[in-house]
Design a protein around this motif. Structure first.
Motif, PDB file in Angstrom:
ATOM      1  N   ILE A  37       0.806  -1.223   0.000  1.00  8.41           N
ATOM      2  CA  ILE A  37       0.000   0.000   0.000  1.00  8.41           C
ATOM      3  C   ILE A  37       0.838   1.273   0.000  1.00  8.41           C
ATOM      4  CG2 ILE A  37      -1.891  -1.160   1.213  1.00  8.41           C
ATOM      5  CD1 ILE A  37      -1.026   0.505   3.707  1.00  8.41           C
ATOM      6  N   SER A  38       2.128   1.163   0.277  1.00  8.37           N
ATOM      7  CA  SER A  38       2.959   2.370   0.376  1.00  8.37           C
ATOM      8  C   SER A  38       4.128   2.347  -0.596  1.00  8.37           C
ATOM      9  CB  SER A  38       3.473   2.534   1.810  1.00  8.37           C
ATOM     10  OG  SER A  38       4.298   3.681   1.926  1.00  8.37           O
ATOM     11  N   LEU A  39       5.049   1.411  -0.414  1.00  4.97           N
ATOM     12  CA  LEU A  39       6.271   1.415  -1.217  1.00  4.97           C
ATOM     13  C   LEU A  39       6.004   1.132  -2.689  1.00  4.97           C
ATOM     14  CD1 LEU A  39       8.914  -0.363   1.056  1.00  4.97           C
ATOM     15  CD2 LEU A  39       8.609   2.077   0.635  1.00  4.97           C
ATOM     16  N   ALA A  40       5.174   0.136  -2.969  1.00  7.27           N
ATOM     17  CA  ALA A  40       4.935  -0.235  -4.368  1.00  7.27           C
ATOM     18  C   ALA A  40       4.269   0.891  -5.161  1.00  7.27           C
ATOM     19  CB  ALA A  40       4.106  -1.520  -4.432  1.00  7.27           C
ATOM     20  N   PRO A  41       3.200   1.531  -4.667  1.00  8.74           N
ATOM     21  CA  PRO A  41       2.611   2.645  -5.425  1.00  8.74           C
ATOM     22  C   PRO A  41       3.575   3.807  -5.620  1.00  8.74           C
ATOM     23  CG  PRO A  41       1.050   1.824  -3.808  1.00  8.74           C
ATOM     24  CD  PRO A  41       2.358   1.169  -3.515  1.00  8.74           C
ATOM     25  N   LEU A  42       4.312   4.172  -4.552  1.00  4.00           N
ATOM     26  CA  LEU A  42       5.243   5.289  -4.680  1.00  4.00           C
ATOM     27  C   LEU A  42       6.403   4.932  -5.608  1.00  4.00           C
ATOM     28  CD1 LEU A  42       5.307   6.538  -0.974  1.00  4.00           C
ATOM     29  CD2 LEU A  42       4.163   7.613  -2.921  1.00  4.00           C
ATOM     30  N   GLY A  43       6.840   3.677  -5.558  1.00  2.00           N
ATOM     31  CA  GLY A  43       7.871   3.244  -6.491  1.00  2.00           C
ATOM     32  C   GLY A  43       7.384   3.284  -7.928  1.00  2.00           C
ATOM     33  N   ARG A  44       6.128   2.877  -8.139  1.00  2.00           N
ATOM     34  CA  ARG A  44       5.551   2.950  -9.485  1.00  2.00           C
ATOM     35  C   ARG A  44       5.451   4.397  -9.966  1.00  2.00           C
ATOM     36  NH1 ARG A  44       2.300  -0.277 -12.759  1.00  2.00           N
ATOM     37  NH2 ARG A  44       2.212   0.783 -14.782  1.00  2.00           N
ATOM     38  N   LEU A  45       5.146   5.303  -9.057  1.00 10.48           N
ATOM     39  CA  LEU A  45       5.092   6.732  -9.398  1.00 10.48           C
ATOM     40  C   LEU A  45       6.452   7.223  -9.876  1.00 10.48           C
ATOM     41  CD1 LEU A  45       3.639   9.554  -9.261  1.00 10.48           C
ATOM     42  CD2 LEU A  45       4.518   9.714  -6.930  1.00 10.48           C
ATOM     43  N   ALA A 421      -0.147   8.062  -7.170  1.00 11.07           N
ATOM     44  CA  ALA A 421       0.554   6.782  -7.054  1.00 11.07           C
ATOM     45  C   ALA A 421      -0.430   5.613  -7.026  1.00 11.07           C
ATOM     46  CB  ALA A 421       1.425   6.773  -5.798  1.00 11.07           C
ATOM     47  N   MET A 422      -1.552   5.793  -6.317  1.00 13.28           N
ATOM     48  CA  MET A 422      -2.550   4.726  -6.238  1.00 13.28           C
ATOM     49  C   MET A 422      -3.183   4.463  -7.616  1.00 13.28           C
ATOM     50  SD  MET A 422      -2.904   3.297  -3.293  1.00 13.28           S
ATOM     51  CE  MET A 422      -2.182   3.500  -1.661  1.00 13.28           C
ATOM     52  N   ILE A 423      -3.428   5.526  -8.363  1.00 13.28           N
ATOM     53  CA  ILE A 423      -4.002   5.350  -9.704  1.00 13.28           C
ATOM     54  C   ILE A 423      -3.035   4.570 -10.593  1.00 13.28           C
ATOM     55  CG2 ILE A 423      -4.748   6.549 -11.787  1.00 13.28           C
ATOM     56  CD1 ILE A 423      -5.729   8.822 -10.019  1.00 13.28           C
ATOM     57  N   LEU A 424      -1.764   4.949 -10.551  1.00 18.17           N
ATOM     58  CA  LEU A 424      -0.770   4.278 -11.384  1.00 18.17           C
ATOM     59  C   LEU A 424      -0.628   2.800 -11.015  1.00 18.17           C
ATOM     60  CD1 LEU A 424       1.955   7.058 -11.446  1.00 18.17           C
ATOM     61  CD2 LEU A 424       0.771   6.148 -13.442  1.00 18.17           C
ATOM     62  N   PHE A 425      -0.669   2.518  -9.717  1.00 14.47           N
ATOM     63  CA  PHE A 425      -0.430   1.147  -9.265  1.00 14.47           C
ATOM     64  C   PHE A 425      -1.646   0.240  -9.462  1.00 14.47           C
ATOM     65  CE2 PHE A 425      -0.008  -2.116  -5.883  1.00 14.47           C
ATOM     66  CZ  PHE A 425       1.201  -2.665  -6.283  1.00 14.47           C
ATOM     67  N   PHE A 426      -2.854   0.795  -9.263  1.00 17.51           N
ATOM     68  CA  PHE A 426      -4.060  -0.032  -9.305  1.00 17.51           C
ATOM     69  C   PHE A 426      -4.876   0.140 -10.585  1.00 17.51           C
ATOM     70  CE2 PHE A 426      -3.399   0.277  -4.629  1.00 17.51           C
ATOM     71  CZ  PHE A 426      -3.335  -1.078  -4.353  1.00 17.51           C
ATOM     72  N   LEU A 427      -4.358   0.893 -11.544  1.00 12.21           N
ATOM     73  CA  LEU A 427      -5.109   1.099 -12.782  1.00 12.21           C
ATOM     74  C   LEU A 427      -5.225  -0.206 -13.569  1.00 12.21           C
ATOM     75  CD1 LEU A 427      -6.512   3.144 -14.646  1.00 12.21           C
ATOM     76  CD2 LEU A 427      -4.296   3.576 -15.706  1.00 12.21           C
ATOM     77  N   ARG A 428      -4.167  -0.962 -13.629  1.00 15.10           N
ATOM     78  CA  ARG A 428      -4.184  -2.232 -14.352  1.00 15.10           C
ATOM     79  C   ARG A 428      -4.832  -3.322 -13.487  1.00 15.10           C
ATOM     80  NH1 ARG A 428       1.966  -2.316 -16.863  1.00 15.10           N
ATOM     81  NH2 ARG A 428       1.752  -0.442 -18.176  1.00 15.10           N
ATOM     82  N   PRO A 429      -5.324  -4.374 -14.105  1.00 19.11           N
ATOM     83  CA  PRO A 429      -5.925  -5.477 -13.332  1.00 19.11           C
ATOM     84  C   PRO A 429      -4.927  -6.075 -12.343  1.00 19.11           C
ATOM     85  CG  PRO A 429      -6.484  -5.673 -15.645  1.00 19.11           C
ATOM     86  CD  PRO A 429      -5.470  -4.569 -15.557  1.00 19.11           C
TER      87      PRO A 429
END
Length: 577
Positions: A37-45, A421-429
């Motif tokens: 919920i934190s590192l992965a979305p921010l890393g994707r950003l 960051a959340m949009i980028l990480f959870f946009l894909r299935p």
């Protein structure tokens, strides 16, 4: 014989197989949760900003950041953040000195009122001030000071944004300065008094220099809050056509949708760098020189003498101007049928409140969605933060410290960045599941869990610091397992801290706008952004009613928490000593 041979000298015993104990398993789950919920979305950003197509492309990122409107927005963001921080530092420092070192009366009640604006949603604060200076302002109209119709609103400007951000963030400086001043020993101030130092000399040569770490920390927090405060910047900056980075990200994403996410990632990364640099500068300034002193002792009292009534009057007049003026205007607007009408018996109505609670479907659904998401976040974060605080406090290790830093990162960065960051990480299935949670309430819940985990941790850590570990050690020796110890020993002792953390998270999440403004959709709206949507749609009286309901909820929760203040860890409630 085999047993005897196995025990004979020179023979190697078999190495027992690795056992995954409950504590190790729980810690691994916590690490996976925080990473997801934190590192992965921010890393994707960050990855999207510098490698939008999967390949390092700094030239593209620079082409986005080098645009004239981006430069203008960045300079505007720095300007309003720095100026409002300076204003907040002055207000917060004066408030801390008055409540810690002066003989002003009724300090507890005044502190409650001074901290209250921090707990009111920023979009509600902005709406209240906008309506306070409108031509129909009940307070200014009573004194004949209301603006004439057609006059440019004074708050729709850079100065208006700075003014409101300064008032909104002054309690942040106050809280850090109050804590720093209370740690100062009285003997230094008494020695200065014995040497003939007056009040001002004592303040500027002893108290403020020794409390500078709290001053720099408060300034850094105020700067981060100001640069990422979407509610005030949007409500005042967009009508004034005064762009900042945070409003530029919002407008770009609303205009172009997910197609502009790579550009928004670059802007978000720039905003993140500003935030991190501000925090780093604050830490460097606070660490310069050695100002360590022995803690303890009562705070030296500055006798206001004959000037006490004047100082007290000024302090209460400040609260009247910053609370009663905007709130009264908000209430008056919520009680009339149309914006601009003067409040009277002929125009008085409760229709706006009835619409907000019963008849306006979008507002009612937003209240319901916010309530469900907030309760879910409180329940989940209470359990997660209790267990995480256990490891941070009693099972200290580098791995645990990294988990804590990752949890705090999502809270420190502006909420809008977390939204992107959340949009980028959870946009894909999602892997294995085959569906996306973008545009649903689940992505908002994930953002709430990431954003408020550090907030829920604070009372828990304070609670662990105040309880004796011997009972938990005794239960361990007696053979009690991890989950049994948490249920029978830790939870009963930490119940007040759990309640305090839950109340603070509830107040913050219910009216939240910074994170959810980019995540809401037609099928998943929360009440925080509804103020802006209603105001933009011309429903100012309905927006005022919703804002009044938000303030009422905050007051009820603050009063409820204050009733249990005696059982809560010290410092759990920011408005209580």
């Amino acid at each position: 014989m085999a047993d005897i041979a196995a025990a004979m000298p020179g023979e190697r015993r078999p190495v027992p197989a690795f056992r995954l104990g409950p504590e190790t398993l729980v810690l691994g789950i916590l690490a996976l949760f925080v990473a997801t919920i934190s590192l992965a979305p921010l890393g994707r950003l960050a990855l999207t900003a510098i490698a939008p197509e999967g390949v390092l492309d700094l030239e593209r990122a620079w082409s986005v950041l080098a645009r004239p409107r981006v430069f203008t927005a960045a300079m505007n963001s720095l300007y309003v953040a720095l100026a409002s921080t300076l204003f907040a530092v002055v207000l917060g420092s004066i408030a801390a000195l008055l409540t810690v070192h002066s003989n002003m009366r009724f300090k507890a009640a005044w502190v409650f009122g001074f901290v209250l604006p921090l707990l009111i949603p920023p979009q509600v604060t902005a709406l209240a001030w906008v309506q306070a200076f409108s031509p129909s302002s009940p307070v200014l109209g009573f004194f004949g000071l209301a603006l004439t119709p057609g006059t440019r609103h004074p708050l729709y400007s850079a100065g208006g944004i700075i003014f409101l951000l300064g008032i909104y963030n002054a309690p942040l400086v106050f809280l850090t300065m109050r804590a720093a001043l209370r740690r100062l020993p009285a003997n230094l101030s008494e020695a200065a008094r014995a040497s003939g130092a007056g009040n001002f000399q004592l303040i500027f040569t002893i108290l403020l220099p020794l409390a500078r770490s709290g001053l720099y920390a408060g300034a850094a927090i105020a700067f981060v809050s100001a640069i990422g405060n979407f509610g005030i910047q949007a409500m005042l900056g967009i009508p004034a056509r005064f762009p900042t980075l945070i409003t530029l990200i919002y407008q770009q994403l609303n205009s172009y949708g997910p197609a502009s996410l790579s550009d928004m990632a670059s802007l978000s990364l720039l905003l993140s760098l500003m935030t991190v640099l501000a925090l780093g500068l604050s830490g460097w300034l606070g660490g310069r020189g050695d100002v360590r002193v022995e803690e303890g002792g009562r705070a030296v009292e500055i006798n206001l003498g004959r000037g006490r009534p004047l100082v007290e009057a000024g302090a209460w007049l400040y609260l009247a101007a910053t609370l009663l003026l905007p709130v009264s205007a908000l209430v008056a607007t919520s009680l009339v049928r149309g914006f601009g009408q003067e409040l009277g018996w002929e125009t008085l109505t409760l229709t706006n409140y009835a619409n907000a609670l019963l008849y306006h479907a979008s507002v009612r659904d937003a209240f319901t969605t916010s309530l469900v998401l907030t309760v879910s976040a409180v329940v989940l974060l209470s359990a997660i933060s209790l267990v995480l605080a256990y490891f941070i406090s009693w099972r200290k290790s580098l791995f645990v410290r990294l988990i804590q830093l990752a949890a705090e990162l999502s809270y420190v960065l502006p909420g809008l960045i977390l939204g992107v960051a959340m949009i980028l990480f959870f946009l894909r299935p999602l892997p294995l599941l085959g569906f996306s949670i973008y545009g649903t309430v689940w992505i908002i819940l994930a953002a709430y869990l990431a954003n408020f985990l550090a907030l829920a941790l604070r009372p828990m850590l304070g609670g662990f610091a105040q309880i004796d570990r011997s009972m938990e050690d005794a239960a361990r020796v007696a053979g009690a397992g991890f989950f049994q110890r948490m249920r029978d020993i830790i939870l009963p002792m930490l119940a007040p801290a759990v309640i305090a953390g839950g109340i603070i998270v509830f107040m913050s999440a219910l009216n939240e706008i910074q994170v959810s403004i980019l995540l809401v959709s037609s099928s998943a709206r929360t009440i925080g952004p509804m103020i802006i949507f209603l105001e933009e749609g011309g429903s100012s009286t309905l927006a005022a009613a919703v804002g009044c309901l938000m303030i009422l909820i905050v007051l009820v929760l603050m009063c409820t928490a204050s009733l249990f203040a005696g059982r809560l860890p010290k410092g759990a409630l920011p408005w209580r000593d």
